[in-house]
Design a protein around this motif. Structure first.
Motif, mmCIF file in Angstrom:
data_model
loop_
_atom_site.group_PDB
_atom_site.id
_atom_site.type_symbol
_atom_site.label_atom_id
_atom_site.label_comp_id
_atom_site.label_asym_id
_atom_site.label_seq_id
_atom_site.Cartn_x
_atom_site.Cartn_y
_atom_site.Cartn_z
ATOM 1 N N ILE A 185 4.800 0.458 0.427
ATOM 2 C CA ILE A 185 5.249 -0.278 1.605
ATOM 3 C C ILE A 185 4.747 -1.715 1.444
ATOM 4 N N TYR A 186 5.588 -2.688 1.764
ATOM 5 C CA TYR A 186 5.257 -4.106 1.607
ATOM 6 C C TYR A 186 5.378 -4.810 2.952
ATOM 7 N N GLY A 187 4.466 -5.738 3.235
ATOM 8 C CA GLY A 187 4.568 -6.519 4.463
ATOM 9 C C GLY A 187 3.222 -6.926 5.020
ATOM 10 N N ASP A 188 3.166 -7.021 6.359
ATOM 11 C CA ASP A 188 1.954 -7.455 7.060
ATOM 12 C C ASP A 188 0.970 -6.299 7.213
ATOM 13 N N LEU A 189 -0.296 -6.584 6.972
ATOM 14 C CA LEU A 189 -1.354 -5.584 7.058
ATOM 15 C C LEU A 189 -2.031 -5.649 8.419
ATOM 16 N N VAL A 190 -2.255 -4.475 9.008
ATOM 17 C CA VAL A 190 -2.988 -4.371 10.267
ATOM 18 C C VAL A 190 -4.063 -3.316 10.070
ATOM 19 N N HIS A 191 -5.288 -3.646 10.458
ATOM 20 C CA HIS A 191 -6.379 -2.674 10.400
ATOM 21 C C HIS A 191 -6.821 -2.426 11.830
ATOM 22 N N ARG A 192 -6.502 -1.245 12.340
ATOM 23 C CA ARG A 192 -6.788 -0.905 13.734
ATOM 24 C C ARG A 192 -8.130 -0.203 13.830
ATOM 25 N N THR A 193 -9.087 -0.880 14.416
ATOM 26 C CA THR A 193 -10.426 -0.299 14.522
ATOM 27 C C THR A 193 -10.526 0.750 15.619
ATOM 28 N N GLY A 222 0.848 -1.185 0.000
ATOM 29 C CA GLY A 222 0.000 0.000 0.000
ATOM 30 C C GLY A 222 0.880 1.230 0.000
ATOM 31 N N LYS A 223 0.307 2.371 -0.375
ATOM 32 C CA LYS A 223 1.065 3.627 -0.424
ATOM 33 C C LYS A 223 1.033 4.314 0.933
ATOM 34 N N SER A 224 2.201 4.736 1.372
ATOM 35 C CA SER A 224 2.346 5.426 2.648
ATOM 36 C C SER A 224 1.590 6.748 2.646
ATOM 37 N N VAL A 225 0.940 7.053 3.778
ATOM 38 C CA VAL A 225 0.264 8.349 3.905
ATOM 39 C C VAL A 225 1.278 9.474 4.069
ATOM 40 N N LEU A 226 2.513 9.140 4.415
ATOM 41 C CA LEU A 226 3.544 10.148 4.650
ATOM 42 C C LEU A 226 4.202 10.652 3.370
ATOM 43 N N ASN A 227 4.559 9.716 2.461
ATOM 44 C CA ASN A 227 5.347 10.128 1.307
ATOM 45 C C ASN A 227 4.948 9.455 -0.004
ATOM 46 N N ASP A 228 3.838 8.728 -0.028
ATOM 47 C CA ASP A 228 3.326 8.091 -1.243
ATOM 48 C C ASP A 228 4.209 6.943 -1.748
ATOM 49 N N GLU A 229 5.149 6.467 -0.946
ATOM 50 C CA GLU A 229 5.993 5.336 -1.342
ATOM 51 C C GLU A 229 5.264 4.035 -1.069
ATOM 52 N N SER A 252 -3.487 6.683 10.816
ATOM 53 C CA SER A 252 -4.169 5.871 9.807
ATOM 54 C C SER A 252 -4.560 4.524 10.412
ATOM 55 N N PRO A 253 -5.820 4.121 10.265
ATOM 56 C CA PRO A 253 -6.238 2.839 10.828
ATOM 57 C C PRO A 253 -5.666 1.640 10.073
ATOM 58 N N VAL A 254 -5.175 1.864 8.857
ATOM 59 C CA VAL A 254 -4.592 0.790 8.061
ATOM 60 C C VAL A 254 -3.087 0.983 8.039
ATOM 61 N N GLN A 255 -2.368 -0.066 8.454
ATOM 62 C CA GLN A 255 -0.912 0.032 8.533
ATOM 63 C C GLN A 255 -0.257 -1.218 7.969
ATOM 64 N N LYS A 272 -2.546 4.488 2.773
ATOM 65 C CA LYS A 272 -3.781 4.955 2.133
ATOM 66 C C LYS A 272 -4.627 3.720 1.843
ATOM 67 N N GLU A 273 -5.770 3.663 2.496
ATOM 68 C CA GLU A 273 -6.602 2.459 2.468
ATOM 69 C C GLU A 273 -6.996 2.019 1.057
ATOM 70 N N ASP A 274 -7.257 2.972 0.162
ATOM 71 C CA ASP A 274 -7.693 2.613 -1.191
ATOM 72 C C ASP A 274 -6.574 2.065 -2.078
ATOM 73 N N THR A 275 -5.319 2.015 -1.568
ATOM 74 C CA THR A 275 -4.208 1.472 -2.353
ATOM 75 C C THR A 275 -3.763 0.094 -1.870
ATOM 76 N N VAL A 276 -4.401 -0.443 -0.857
ATOM 77 C CA VAL A 276 -3.994 -1.739 -0.311
ATOM 78 C C VAL A 276 -4.303 -2.853 -1.305
ATOM 79 N N GLY A 277 -3.311 -3.712 -1.538
ATOM 80 C CA GLY A 277 -3.490 -4.864 -2.419
ATOM 81 C C GLY A 277 -2.725 -6.048 -1.877
ATOM 82 N N GLN A 278 -3.274 -7.235 -2.078
ATOM 83 C CA GLN A 278 -2.643 -8.456 -1.584
ATOM 84 C C GLN A 278 -1.802 -9.105 -2.672
#
Length: 124
Positions: free
Chosen positions: A18-26, A9-16, A33-36, A43-49
């Motif tokens: 990021i690859y790895g484990d997904l966490v959605h903090r409710t 997914g794309k970082s909310v900080l710099n648009d780069e 950001s609730p999605v990390q 950015k939640e709309d850029t998350v892909g598996q």
């Protein structure tokens, strides 16, 4: 055989990317950001598996990637209804949708993704 499960997914900080484990903090504060991924706000709309498949260059294929081969260009996405990754061709007079696993992706190439290169998918 273990299937590797990871996300990008794309970082909310710099648009780069990021690859790895997904966490959605409710219960995260509104300032975070609730999605990390790996503790970085995404950015939640850029998350892909990761699909578990690779292109001809050995690159991992993720949801949102645009791949090309055999004179076709397809967008990769996940179908909730069919519980599988889909390859959708969006070219004039040919709107084909098929299971990604039916393609020989090892002979295809990632040419971009829908976030950075939406112009690569032709639409009517």
């Amino acid at each position: 055989m273990n299937r590797e499960i990871k996300f990008r997914g794309k970082s909310v900080l710099n648009d780069e990317w990021i690859y790895g484990d997904l966490v959605h903090r409710t219960n995260s504060p509104k300032t975070i950001s609730p999605v990390q991924i790996n503790g970085i706000g995404i950015k939640e709309d850029t998350v892909g598996q990761f699909t578990g498949l690779f292109d001809k260059n050995g690159k991992e294929i993720f949801e949102g990637d645009i791949i090309k081969g055999f004179d076709i260009t397809v967008e990769v996405w996940y179908s909730e209804d069919n519980a599988c990754f889909i390859a959708e061709m969006k070219e004039p007079q040919n709107d084909m949708v098929d299971i990604l696993g039916g393609y020989d992706t090892a002979r295809m190439e990632i040419i971009g993704n829908i976030y950075d290169h939406p112009e690569l998918i032709k639409e009517e």
